[in-house]
Design a protein around this motif. Structure first.
Motif, PDB file in Angstrom:
ATOM      1  N   SER A   1     -78.937  25.331  25.078  1.00 37.54           N
ATOM      2  CA  SER A   1     -78.892  26.214  26.242  1.00 37.54           C
ATOM      3  C   SER A   1     -78.682  27.665  25.822  1.00 37.54           C
ATOM      4  O   SER A   1     -79.328  28.573  26.341  1.00 37.54           O
ATOM      5  CB  SER A   1     -77.770  25.769  27.184  1.00 37.54           C
ATOM      6  N   GLY A   2     -77.789  27.888  24.870  1.00 33.78           N
ATOM      7  CA  GLY A   2     -77.469  29.245  24.450  1.00 33.78           C
ATOM      8  C   GLY A   2     -78.562  29.907  23.638  1.00 33.78           C
ATOM      9  O   GLY A   2     -78.868  31.084  23.833  1.00 33.78           O
ATOM     10  N   VAL A   3     -79.171  29.170  22.725  1.00 27.82           N
ATOM     11  CA  VAL A   3     -80.197  29.744  21.852  1.00 27.82           C
ATOM     12  C   VAL A   3     -81.520  29.919  22.585  1.00 27.82           C
ATOM     13  O   VAL A   3     -82.176  30.965  22.467  1.00 27.82           O
ATOM     14  CB  VAL A   3     -80.394  28.863  20.592  1.00 27.82           C
ATOM     15  N   MET A   4     -81.927  28.914  23.355  1.00 26.59           N
ATOM     16  CA  MET A   4     -83.212  28.951  24.037  1.00 26.59           C
ATOM     17  C   MET A   4     -83.133  29.576  25.431  1.00 26.59           C
ATOM     18  O   MET A   4     -84.165  29.836  26.048  1.00 26.59           O
ATOM     19  CB  MET A   4     -83.777  27.534  24.168  1.00 26.59           C
ATOM     20  N   HIS A   5     -81.917  29.804  25.940  1.00 28.31           N
ATOM     21  CA  HIS A   5     -81.716  30.289  27.315  1.00 28.31           C
ATOM     22  C   HIS A   5     -82.409  29.355  28.308  1.00 28.31           C
ATOM     23  O   HIS A   5     -83.088  29.800  29.236  1.00 28.31           O
ATOM     24  CB  HIS A   5     -82.246  31.721  27.463  1.00 28.31           C
ATOM     25  N   ALA A   6     -82.193  28.070  28.107  1.00 28.68           N
ATOM     26  CA  ALA A   6     -82.830  27.061  28.959  1.00 28.68           C
ATOM     27  C   ALA A   6     -81.813  25.970  29.292  1.00 28.68           C
ATOM     28  O   ALA A   6     -81.905  24.844  28.784  1.00 28.68           O
ATOM     29  CB  ALA A   6     -84.041  26.474  28.253  1.00 28.68           C
ATOM     30  N   PRO A   7     -80.831  26.270  30.144  1.00 34.27           N
ATOM     31  CA  PRO A   7     -79.764  25.289  30.414  1.00 34.27           C
ATOM     32  C   PRO A   7     -80.245  24.015  31.084  1.00 34.27           C
ATOM     33  O   PRO A   7     -79.761  22.923  30.763  1.00 34.27           O
ATOM     34  CB  PRO A   7     -78.799  26.072  31.317  1.00 34.27           C
ATOM     35  N   LEU A   8     -81.183  24.107  32.014  1.00 34.13           N
ATOM     36  CA  LEU A   8     -81.663  22.898  32.688  1.00 34.13           C
ATOM     37  C   LEU A   8     -82.403  21.990  31.711  1.00 34.13           C
ATOM     38  O   LEU A   8     -82.242  20.762  31.730  1.00 34.13           O
ATOM     39  CB  LEU A   8     -82.571  23.273  33.856  1.00 34.13           C
ATOM     40  N   THR A   9     -83.230  22.588  30.852  1.00 38.14           N
ATOM     41  CA  THR A   9     -83.926  21.805  29.831  1.00 38.14           C
ATOM     42  C   THR A   9     -82.927  21.079  28.949  1.00 38.14           C
ATOM     43  O   THR A   9     -83.078  19.892  28.644  1.00 38.14           O
ATOM     44  CB  THR A   9     -84.815  22.710  28.972  1.00 38.14           C
ATOM     45  N   ALA A  10     -81.879  21.802  28.525  1.00 38.96           N
ATOM     46  CA  ALA A  10     -80.872  21.212  27.642  1.00 38.96           C
ATOM     47  C   ALA A  10     -80.164  20.041  28.310  1.00 38.96           C
ATOM     48  O   ALA A  10     -79.980  18.980  27.707  1.00 38.96           O
ATOM     49  CB  ALA A  10     -79.866  22.294  27.235  1.00 38.96           C
ATOM     50  N   VAL A  11     -79.765  20.223  29.561  1.00 41.40           N
ATOM     51  CA  VAL A  11     -79.017  19.180  30.274  1.00 41.40           C
ATOM     52  C   VAL A  11     -79.850  17.909  30.418  1.00 41.40           C
ATOM     53  O   VAL A  11     -79.411  16.799  30.071  1.00 41.40           O
ATOM     54  CB  VAL A  11     -78.572  19.690  31.661  1.00 41.40           C
ATOM     55  N   PHE A  12     -81.068  18.055  30.919  1.00 42.61           N
ATOM     56  CA  PHE A  12     -81.875  16.864  31.198  1.00 42.61           C
ATOM     57  C   PHE A  12     -82.473  16.249  29.931  1.00 42.61           C
ATOM     58  O   PHE A  12     -82.744  15.046  29.902  1.00 42.61           O
ATOM     59  CB  PHE A  12     -82.961  17.194  32.220  1.00 42.61           C
ATOM     60  N   LEU A  13     -82.673  17.053  28.899  1.00 44.67           N
ATOM     61  CA  LEU A  13     -83.171  16.491  27.642  1.00 44.67           C
ATOM     62  C   LEU A  13     -82.143  15.523  27.062  1.00 44.67           C
ATOM     63  O   LEU A  13     -82.490  14.393  26.685  1.00 44.67           O
ATOM     64  CB  LEU A  13     -83.472  17.611  26.642  1.00 44.67           C
ATOM     65  N   ILE A  14     -80.890  15.951  26.979  1.00 46.36           N
ATOM     66  CA  ILE A  14     -79.855  15.071  26.427  1.00 46.36           C
ATOM     67  C   ILE A  14     -79.660  13.857  27.324  1.00 46.36           C
ATOM     68  O   ILE A  14     -79.461  12.736  26.846  1.00 46.36           O
ATOM     69  CB  ILE A  14     -78.535  15.841  26.249  1.00 46.36           C
TER      70      ILE A  14
END
Length: 594
Positions: free
Chosen positions: A394-407
């Motif tokens: 989330s921090g590096v890619m600035h993509a929190p939703l992607t990070a949450v649902f990917l994991i």
């Protein structure tokens, strides 16, 4: 055009003419998703079998020097292929696709449909410490873009297919269609309507099905069900989010710093590859888990088998006590940034997606284990390792939703949804304070080449000065007489005249209203020269100025027409009228309508 390709294209051209735009887009999303999904399958399979060929999985690389040799070979092969077949440049990373969207009307070079599969497979297969997700994003985007270009789709539809290809690639790599869709929306698309979700979803589902049907389980990255979330651990998850935010800032800034060091060797590619390969090899000798993408190491951390990370390391000589393992994992989180950046900056091909997850897993493990060793609490290290991945991503890619649902998708459940959202949001909010742009977009933003959700700014980024220059203005030399000027005025339909020297440079401008009185005094025709009547233009537009800068010059000067120069040479004028006309056309072109 090859016969087989022509046979494939003819039915689609028939469908293009006999179906509605919406129906053709839905069919196109299936085809783009299928092709991008197959490309992801090919890439993952190539890397898997290169690893087997090197016998790394069978522990036949016990001689440490192989850990130096193989990554160097991989980077060298990548550099040679890029140099010989792709003119030295292939455009690495998601930032390159963002540049294509903002500056090239979503036109991606054809060779990117296969060049990134080949080069990233060599880089990562031979041990380069980079991820395959960015090359897959580039490949899928190129497939969608070129499909749209082949069937003459407009900018809006071409961009949507580009994003669909990227979504399918991410979905195929992780078997995570929701994450694929969200990645396309958060990272690539700056303006999207509800109707655009359907092609993205279709492409992502098709891509995920490709990997699920074709790939074996040992090739796909999958983590078992995490432990049940305990509400009492919320304060620790907040602290982990803060730590992930700090690590993300470190990741971004150290990456840019190392890249700057390699940019000095940009023109000596083979020397750069050799130096980078050797540095990377030495790092891998000290920290063997840096070899390749790193998903095997993530799996060990998640399954509480972190001590196995030391078994190929020189630190194994000192045993595998808890504090030694903790220090080693913490060092991995810090050093992985250097290994990944060296891999890419020295000429290899890869991205920061998988390395971000690697650093996140190490960060989550380190935090939870040190809390447990200090007897502060009893935290589930596997859950914290997985949540840490979302925090750094989330921090590096600035993509929190992607990070949450990917994991959530790769763990096969949503039992950690609350801590995932908490850590990802905390990390993202903290990083945003220090780094307004993501690692992939920072350089583009500094150059003014990044699209934004603001529709006006988006259109201004697309517009180019070279498309707006008006050249029908009649020029006159500075040493011309008033009589010659009158003849020029008589044959012109404009009230503005550039004064241009013999070598093509702009000396000044003449406004008809400023010479209206003197032009009727015939006794002055042979006495007064143009240089005495010309004035300095209120502002100068350079050929490579961004449209945002041009509009600022118009606002500051109050002029309606401004001269355009390139290397001090006069090219023509740009007017507010032509800008507004072009703006209206692009507004219609880029607006998402059903």
């Amino acid at each position: 055009m090859p016969y087989s390709y022509r046979k494939t294209k003819i039915p689609l051209l028939w469908l293009r003419r006999h179906t509605s735009d919406r129906e053709f887009m839905l069919l196109s999303s299936v085809l783009v998703g299928l092709t991008a999904g197959l490309a992801a399958v090919v890439l993952k399979t190539l890397v898997h079998y290169i690893h087997l060929l090197l016998a790394y999985g069978n522990r036949l690389l016990d001689q440490p020097y192989w850990l130096v040799v193989f990554p160097t070979i991989g980077i060298f092969l990548t550099v040679v292929i890029v140099k010989l077949y792709f003119k030295g440049k292939i455009g690495r990373g998601t930032a390159n696709i963002l540049y294509n969207i903002s500056q090239k009307s979503s036109m991606v070079e054809r060779h990117k449909m296969y060049s990134h599969v080949i080069t990233s497979a060599l880089t990562a297969g031979f041990g380069g410490s980079a991820g395959l997700e960015s090359p897959i994003v580039v490949t899928g985007s190129a497939i969608g873009s070129n499909y749209g270009r082949e069937y003459h789709l407009n900018y809006r539809d071409r961009t949507l297919l580009l994003a669909s290809g990227a979504a399918a690639g991410i979905a195929a790599v992780f078997n995570a269609p929701i994450a694929g869709v969200l990645f396309a929306i958060e990272v690539l698309l700056t303006d999207i309507s509800i109707s655009a979700f359907i092609p993205l979803i279709i492409a992502a589902v098709v891509g995920a099905l490709c990997s699920r049907i074709i790939l074996q389980e040992d090739i796909l990255f999958y983590i078992g069900q995490p432990e049940v979330f305990a509400a009492g651990h919320v304060p620790f998850y907040v602290l982990l989010g803060i730590l992930c935010g700090m690590m993300s800032v470190y990741y971004t800034r150290m990456t840019l710093l190392v890249e700057e060091q390699f940019e000095a060797y940009e023109n000596i590619v083979f020397a750069r590859a050799l130096v980078g390969g050797l540095l990377l090899g030495l790092l891998i000798m000290l920290f063997p888990p840096l070899f390749g993408e790193g998903y095997d190491s993530i799996t060990l951390l998640e399954s509480n088998k972190a001590q196995q990370l030391l078994q190929d390391s020189w630190l194994a000589f000192f045993g595998t006590n808890d504090w030694l393992v903790l220090g080693f994992v913490g060092a991995l989180a810090l050093v992985k940034v250097f290994a990944t950046t060296i891999t890419i900056a020295s000429g290899g091909n890869g991205g920061n997606f998988a390395p971000s997850m690697f650093v996140g897993a190490c960060t989550g493990f380190f935090f939870s284990r040190i809390v447990n060793l200090l007897n502060i609490s009893n935290l589930p290290t596997s859950s914290f390792s997985m949540v840490g991945m979302a925090g750094i991503l989330s921090g590096v890619m600035h993509a929190p939703l992607t990070a949450v649902f990917l994991i959530a998708e790769i763990t096969g459940g949503y039992s950690l949804m609350i801590p995932l959202m908490l850590v990802a949001a905390t990390s993202y909010a903290m990083v945003k304070f220090f780094e307004p742009y993501s690692l992939d977009t920072k350089k583009l933003a500094q150059k003014g080449q990044l699209l934004t959700p603001n529709k006006d700014r988006t259109i201004l980024h697309i517009m180019k000065i070279r498309h707006l220059i008006e050249t029908e203005f009649q020029s006159i030399a500075p040493d011309a007489t008033l009589g010659e000027l009158v003849q020029v005025i008589a044959s012109s339909r404009r009230n503005l005249f550039p004064v241009v020297t013999a070598d093509g440079t702009l000396a000044g401008v003449l406004l008809l209203e400023n010479v209206r009185e003197i032009m009727f005094k015939s006794d002055k025709y042979d006495v007064v020269q143009v240089r005495e009547l010309m004035i300095k233009p209120p502002a100068i537009v350079q050929y490579d100025d961004s449209m945002a800068d041009v509009m600022k010059k118009f606002d500051a000067s109050g002029a309606w027409n401004l001269p355009v120069l390139h290397n001090e040479m006069y090219l023509g004028f740009v007017s507010k009228s032509s800008i507004f006309t072009k703006y209206r056309k692009l507004l219609i072109k880029t607006t998402n309508v059903t």
